[in-house]
Design a protein around this motif. Structure first.
Motif, PDB file in Angstrom:
ATOM      1  N   ARG A  63       0.851  -1.204   0.000  1.00  0.00           N
ATOM      2  CA  ARG A  63       0.000   0.000   0.000  1.00  0.00           C
ATOM      3  C   ARG A  63       0.889   1.258   0.000  1.00  0.00           C
ATOM      4  O   ARG A  63       0.742   2.148   0.832  1.00  0.00           O
ATOM      5  CB  ARG A  63      -0.969   0.007   1.180  1.00  0.00           C
ATOM      6  N   ALA A 183     -12.876   1.887  -0.837  1.00  0.00           N
ATOM      7  CA  ALA A 183     -12.054   1.083  -1.740  1.00  0.00           C
ATOM      8  C   ALA A 183     -12.770   0.771  -3.043  1.00  0.00           C
ATOM      9  O   ALA A 183     -12.144   0.685  -4.098  1.00  0.00           O
ATOM     10  CB  ALA A 183     -11.639  -0.212  -1.049  1.00  0.00           C
ATOM     11  N   GLY A 184     -14.091   0.595  -2.994  1.00  0.00           N
ATOM     12  CA  GLY A 184     -14.841   0.210  -4.176  1.00  0.00           C
ATOM     13  C   GLY A 184     -15.746   1.317  -4.686  1.00  0.00           C
ATOM     14  O   GLY A 184     -15.803   2.411  -4.130  1.00  0.00           O
ATOM     15  N   THR A 187     -15.723   6.261  -9.535  1.00  0.00           N
ATOM     16  CA  THR A 187     -14.825   7.364  -9.197  1.00  0.00           C
ATOM     17  C   THR A 187     -15.571   8.595  -8.719  1.00  0.00           C
ATOM     18  O   THR A 187     -15.161   9.241  -7.743  1.00  0.00           O
ATOM     19  CB  THR A 187     -13.959   7.732 -10.419  1.00  0.00           C
ATOM     20  N   ALA A 190     -16.803   8.613  -5.150  1.00  0.00           N
ATOM     21  CA  ALA A 190     -15.677   8.382  -4.246  1.00  0.00           C
ATOM     22  C   ALA A 190     -14.901   9.669  -3.978  1.00  0.00           C
ATOM     23  O   ALA A 190     -14.500   9.939  -2.844  1.00  0.00           O
ATOM     24  CB  ALA A 190     -14.747   7.325  -4.834  1.00  0.00           C
ATOM     25  N   LEU A 237      -6.601   0.478   3.339  1.00  0.00           N
ATOM     26  CA  LEU A 237      -7.163   0.980   2.088  1.00  0.00           C
ATOM     27  C   LEU A 237      -6.078   1.396   1.118  1.00  0.00           C
ATOM     28  O   LEU A 237      -5.100   2.048   1.491  1.00  0.00           O
ATOM     29  CB  LEU A 237      -8.063   2.195   2.367  1.00  0.00           C
ATOM     30  N   ARG A 239      -6.727   2.923  -2.860  1.00  0.00           N
ATOM     31  CA  ARG A 239      -7.578   3.140  -4.018  1.00  0.00           C
ATOM     32  C   ARG A 239      -6.787   3.944  -5.046  1.00  0.00           C
ATOM     33  O   ARG A 239      -6.099   4.908  -4.705  1.00  0.00           O
ATOM     34  CB  ARG A 239      -8.853   3.895  -3.632  1.00  0.00           C
ATOM     35  N   TYR A 240      -6.938   3.551  -6.320  1.00  0.00           N
ATOM     36  CA  TYR A 240      -6.184   4.166  -7.404  1.00  0.00           C
ATOM     37  C   TYR A 240      -7.134   4.380  -8.573  1.00  0.00           C
ATOM     38  O   TYR A 240      -7.636   3.419  -9.153  1.00  0.00           O
ATOM     39  CB  TYR A 240      -5.019   3.241  -7.782  1.00  0.00           C
ATOM     40  N   ASP A 241      -7.371   5.649  -8.906  1.00  0.00           N
ATOM     41  CA  ASP A 241      -8.198   6.010 -10.050  1.00  0.00           C
ATOM     42  C   ASP A 241      -7.334   6.721 -11.080  1.00  0.00           C
ATOM     43  O   ASP A 241      -6.505   7.569 -10.737  1.00  0.00           O
ATOM     44  CB  ASP A 241      -9.351   6.920  -9.622  1.00  0.00           C
ATOM     45  N   ARG A 256     -11.187   2.949 -12.215  1.00  0.00           N
ATOM     46  CA  ARG A 256     -10.665   2.501 -10.921  1.00  0.00           C
ATOM     47  C   ARG A 256      -9.805   1.272 -11.160  1.00  0.00           C
ATOM     48  O   ARG A 256     -10.265   0.272 -11.679  1.00  0.00           O
ATOM     49  CB  ARG A 256     -11.802   2.189  -9.955  1.00  0.00           C
ATOM     50  N   GLU A 258      -7.675  -2.022 -10.406  1.00  0.00           N
ATOM     51  CA  GLU A 258      -7.788  -3.156  -9.487  1.00  0.00           C
ATOM     52  C   GLU A 258      -6.482  -3.309  -8.709  1.00  0.00           C
ATOM     53  O   GLU A 258      -5.434  -3.600  -9.272  1.00  0.00           O
ATOM     54  CB  GLU A 258      -8.096  -4.427 -10.270  1.00  0.00           C
TER      55      GLU A 258
END
Length: 259
Positions: A63, A183-184, A187, A190, A237, A239-241, A256, A258
């Motif tokens: 992470r 996390a889910g 975009t 979020a 957590l 998260r990557y967009d 987003r 994975e």
């Protein structure tokens, strides 16, 4: 004029947020984020086809993430020069780059983010500096953290453009609620009020303060923003967009990743 904004709020459910905008000559070929490195299959990032490295690397297992900005100052010797694109990959796997011999690299600034904070490592003119980022919003430019690197551009015009961008978007982020992405999910919900700001905030692509930019230098040389990345990091957590620039203002165009 690559730019990174880092927001750190230790008491938040999502303590660290990173916005990274990559600027480059748009003729330079690249591929969107994926697991491009067979020798490091767990790492995720966009691939620079010219040199094989990346401008932003993510290690989902740890992470952590690292993004690279070019700096100003004396260049490395041509006969020993190495691509800076391998540095983000090394940083996320080894926790930093301070153990490396940096003399073969041109000047750079490397932003490393983790669930509990962030650090900027700068190299130029034979000088290595490291700064742990404070609580709040920090901006890293090609002139370094808050534009205060030891080696900065000699161009007053370029310096003014970087300052205009930093000032405008610092104020805009301060004026809206800080997001706490889950996390889910898509975009747009979020990232909330940040999303229309990071897609350009309605500014012209050639405006002085433009975050998403296009500048025509003639002879087919177009300089501009090629991609935008948003990362959120917390104790449990990552998260990557990601979006290719320019990003539609309606929030479409985001993916987003994975992780």
């Amino acid at each position: 004029m690559c730019t990174a904004f880092v927001s750190i709020e230790p008491g938040s459910a999502v303590p660290v947020l990173l916005l990274s905008v990559r600027d480059e000559y748009l003729g330079r070929a690249w591929l969107p984020p994926d697991h491009h490195w067979p020798q490091r299959p767990e790492l995720l990032g966009g691939l620079d086809l010219a040199a094989g490295g990346t401008w932003l690397a993510v290690d989902p297992e740890r992470r952590t993430a690292a993004c690279l900005l070019n700096g100003f100052g004396p260049l490395a010797p041509a006969d020993t020069r190495l691509s800076r694109g391998g540095l983000p990959l090394t940083a996320v796997r080894e926790g930093g780059i301070g153990h490396l011999d940096l003399s073969p690299y041109d000047p750079f600034h490397l932003v490393q983010v983790r669930p509990d904070g962030a650090r900027v490592t700068s190299w130029g003119g034979g000088l290595l500096t490291e700064h742990e980022l404070p609580t709040g919003l920090s901006v890293v430019l090609n002139d370094g953290l808050e534009g205060m690197a030891a080696n900065r551009t000699a161009s007053e015009r370029v310096r003014a453009l970087m300052a205009a961008r930093a000032d405008h978007f610092r104020a805009r982020f301060a004026a809206v609620p800080r997001p706490e992405p889950a996390a889910g999910g898509p975009t747009e919900p979020a990232w909330g009020d940040w999303l229309p700001i990071v897609t350009g905030d309605g500014l012209a692509l050639d405006g002085d303060a433009a975050l998403i930019q296009r500048r025509d230098f003639g002879d087919g040389r177009i300089w501009g923003s090629s991609s935008v990345s948003l990362l959120a990091l917390g104790p449990e957590l990552l998260r990557y967009d990601f979006a290719t620039a320019p990003v539609p203002a309606d929030g479409s165009g985001w993916r987003r990743m994975e992780v």
